[in-house]
Design an enzyme around this catalytic site. Structure first.
Site, PDB file in Angstrom:
ATOM      1  NE  ARG A  54      63.024  67.061  -3.070  1.00 61.86           N
ATOM      2  CZ  ARG A  54      64.343  67.362  -3.353  1.00 61.86           C
ATOM      3  NH1 ARG A  54      65.217  67.894  -2.549  1.00 61.86           N
ATOM      4  NH2 ARG A  54      64.665  67.107  -4.680  1.00 61.86           N
ATOM      5  CE  LYS A 196      60.928  62.991  -1.536  1.00 60.60           C
ATOM      6  NZ  LYS A 196      60.670  61.512  -1.918  1.00 60.60           N
ATOM      7  CG  HIS A 215      63.076  58.513  -4.449  1.00 60.15           C
ATOM      8  ND1 HIS A 215      63.355  59.170  -5.451  1.00 60.15           N
ATOM      9  CD2 HIS A 215      62.112  58.915  -4.072  1.00 60.15           C
ATOM     10  CE1 HIS A 215      62.510  60.122  -5.401  1.00 60.15           C
ATOM     11  NE2 HIS A 215      61.649  59.955  -4.599  1.00 60.15           N
ATOM     12  CB  SER A 234      59.802  64.715  -9.308  1.00 63.23           C
ATOM     13  OG  SER A 234      58.623  65.247  -9.361  1.00 63.23           O
ATOM     14  CE  LYS A 238      58.861  57.433  -6.897  1.00 62.78           C
ATOM     15  NZ  LYS A 238      58.893  58.958  -7.194  1.00 62.78           N
ATOM     16  CB  THR A 239      52.577  58.569  -8.123  1.00 66.51           C
ATOM     17  OG1 THR A 239      53.509  58.875  -6.859  1.00 66.51           O
ATOM     18  CG2 THR A 239      51.390  58.460  -7.299  1.00 66.51           C
ATOM     19  CG  ASP A 253      58.349  58.993  -2.757  1.00 70.00           C
ATOM     20  OD1 ASP A 253      58.790  59.120  -4.050  1.00 70.00           O
ATOM     21  OD2 ASP A 253      58.487  59.891  -2.004  1.00 70.00           O
ATOM     22  NE  ARG A 318      54.912  67.096  -5.812  1.00 69.20           N
ATOM     23  CZ  ARG A 318      55.930  65.679  -5.821  1.00 69.20           C
ATOM     24  NH1 ARG A 318      55.177  64.626  -5.835  1.00 69.20           N
ATOM     25  NH2 ARG A 318      57.112  65.873  -6.726  1.00 69.20           N
TER      26      ARG A 318
END
Length: 532
Positions: A54, A196, A215, A234, A238-239, A253, A318
């Site tokens: 990003r 996003k 988030h 990031s 989380k994932t 997410d 990714r």
């Protein structure tokens, strides 16, 4: 030729228009157009050029009288005039004439009461494949009755802005007009900008419906339905942690918390691939197959095998895939009121405990603080761990004042008696880099065991010790975790070095909080680390 209403956007001379093609058709189109190649697993693999992540400095919000007072203007939410936005829109639309156009009409929000319709207009078939897999895909009946979208996003990576003329920061721009209900994405092929942008729009819309946008990832017990959410920036896990084979994955997410419970904004996942290990993260590894879009992962040109440990293009490799590629995904992505909230941080200083219990005030403190740390060497000039404080664990995507979201979380924690824990997925036994004895990354199996104990209530039965430096209550034992790692100071050979690093990080917390949240209530301000 059917144009599906593109002329309303000013796109009146496309060479072809494709709406809601299947993943197979979009993969074929991307290969035909030379946008990528296939891996040996059947996934479509692309490189995104200059932009491999990003570009927050290139994001702007159109400042109009109607929305001015509801936006938290500053370094994150930068204003741009309506005239500049309209001028860029006109040039982008002109750029898209005489080109193939790919449309995806989909939805965000698995709760029917909160579903928002998004039309994504793409120059690239590969990006259309990505967003097809990431958003909620309409059935044929829903598509036939789709009508007008609530919001439109136009993504044209080939269109480059001219900063001096266009009033933007670089050739790339992400421009959100909440009044015209339109987002423009120029100059960047990184697909995460589209995802996003949807999130940023939902974060603006949902509070007005009494929904807390978050988030976070979320999962639930398949038998009891007990739901948990995982906040984290990031690289904090989380994932990985939400993709627990023993629980149903709601989403990885972006979620909303309504009076009915948790619901996924998306219909897909966007996971990091760097150092991906089939044993440690089999769910993500096995999701990289036909229909997935892989960005910037190095691949052997002959065998088409991935090298997930090669970060030469970027560390931010990714993969995007539909959530149903995870065997235990919850379809639709809805769950109950969260019984447990987990805040994830990757502490590269190696001084935070692996897990700590937070009361309501401490939960609010750590929610608005949003701490993790970046490693030495990941950016030029970074020679030791650097703290990163991202408000609400998602500052770049939150257009409103942080207090709007923070108050909504606080109200829910109190109302539902939700348990909150801070989990450090970072380093133990020393820092990640620097002088002296270095630490090691917290073992995933131990983190999973601690999270499991938090979710099943085991951590409510153990003894706790208060950490005065960080103002945290630390459990002294946890099933399936060595007791010697529970208190980070005990894991350092040089106790004096630990004390120096701990006090240093605590002061960073305190300084950041005092600078960013001078008007926060005293009970919350005093719930954080002591900076003396």
């Amino acid at each position: 030729m059917e144009t599906f209403g593109l002329e309303k956007l000013g796109i009146i001379n496309p060479t072809a228009v494709y709406r809601n093609l299947s993943p197979a058709q979009l993969t074929e189109a991307a290969l035909r157009r030379g946008e990528g190649t296939l891996s040996n697993t059947g996934a479509l693999v692309v490189t995104t050029g200059k932009y491999t992540g990003r570009s927050p400095e290139d994001k702007f919000i159109v400042d109009t009288p109607t929305i001015h007072d509801s936006i938290a203007w500053g370094k994150v939410n930068r204003p741009i005039s309506q005239d500049k936005f309209n001028a860029i829109r006109a040039k982008m639309v002109a750029y898209l004439q005489n080109r193939e156009i790919f449309i995806f009409d989909g939805m965000a929000g698995a709760d029917p009461a909160c579903t928002t319709k998004f039309r994504i207009v793409n120059e690239l078939a590969s990006q259309n494949l990505f967003i097809h897999q990431l958003l909620i895909r309409p059935t044929s009946e829903e598509l036939a009755a789709y009508g007008e979208a609530d919001f439109t996003i136009i993504a044209a990576p080939g269109f480059k802005c001219v900063p001096d003329t266009d009033g933007v920061h670089s050739e790339a721009a992400i421009l959100v007009d909440y009044e015209q209900k339109l987002v423009l994405i120029a100059g960047s092929q990184y697909a995460g900008e589209i995802k996003k942008s949807v999130f940023s729009v939902m974060n603006y819309l949902m509070p007005n419906h009494g929904v807390l946008p978050m988030h976070c990832s979320a999962n639930m017990d398949p038998e009891t339905g007990d739901t948990a959410v995982f906040f984290g920036l990031s690289g904090t896990g989380k994932t990985t942690l939400s993709a627990d084979p023993a629980r149903k994955l709601i989403g990885d997410d972006e979620h909303g918390w309504s009076d009915n419970g948790i619901f996924n904004f998306e219909g897909g996942c966007y996971a990091k691939c760097i150092n991906l290990d089939p044993e440690g993260e089999p769910e993500i590894y096995n999701a990289i197959r036909f229909g997935s879009l892989v960005e910037n992962v190095v691949m052997d040109p002959e065998t088409r095998e991935f090298d997930f440990f090669d970060g030469s293009i970027t560390e931010n490799t990714r993969v995007g895939y539909p959530v149903n590629y995870i065997d235990n995904a919850a379809i639709p992505g809805v769950g109950g009121i969260p019984k447990v909230v987990i805040f994830l941080t990757a502490d590269a200083f190696g001084v935070l405990p692996p897990i700590a219990r937070l009361d309501e005030n401490a939960a609010m403190y750590h929610f608005v603080t949003g701490f993790t740390s970046k490693l030495a060497g990941t950016e030029r000039g970074v020679k030791e761990p650097q703290p990163t404080f991202s408000t609400l664990f998602g500052e770049p995507f939150m257009p409103m004042d942080p207090s709007v979201y923070a108050n909504m979380l606080g109200e829910r924690i109190e109302k539902y008696n939700t348990k909150v824990y801070l989990v450090n997925t970072g380093w133990t036994g020393g820092p990640a880099s620097g002088e002296g004895k270095l630490g090691s990354r917290m073992k995933l199996k131990f983190t999973r065991a601690m999270v499991t104990a938090a979710l099943n209530g085991e951590l409510e039965k153990v003894e706790y010790k208060h950490d005065d430096t960080f103002n945290l209550d630390v459990p002294q034992s946890c099933p399936n975790v060595p007791s010697e790692i529970m208190n980070p100071r005990d894991t350092w050979e040089d106790k004096a070095a630990y004390d120096v690093s701990a006090k240093k990080l605590a002061k960073m917390f305190a300084d950041n909080f005092a600078k960013k949240y001078p008007n926060m209530p005293k009970n919350i301000a005093e719930a954080g680390p002591k900076g003396e």
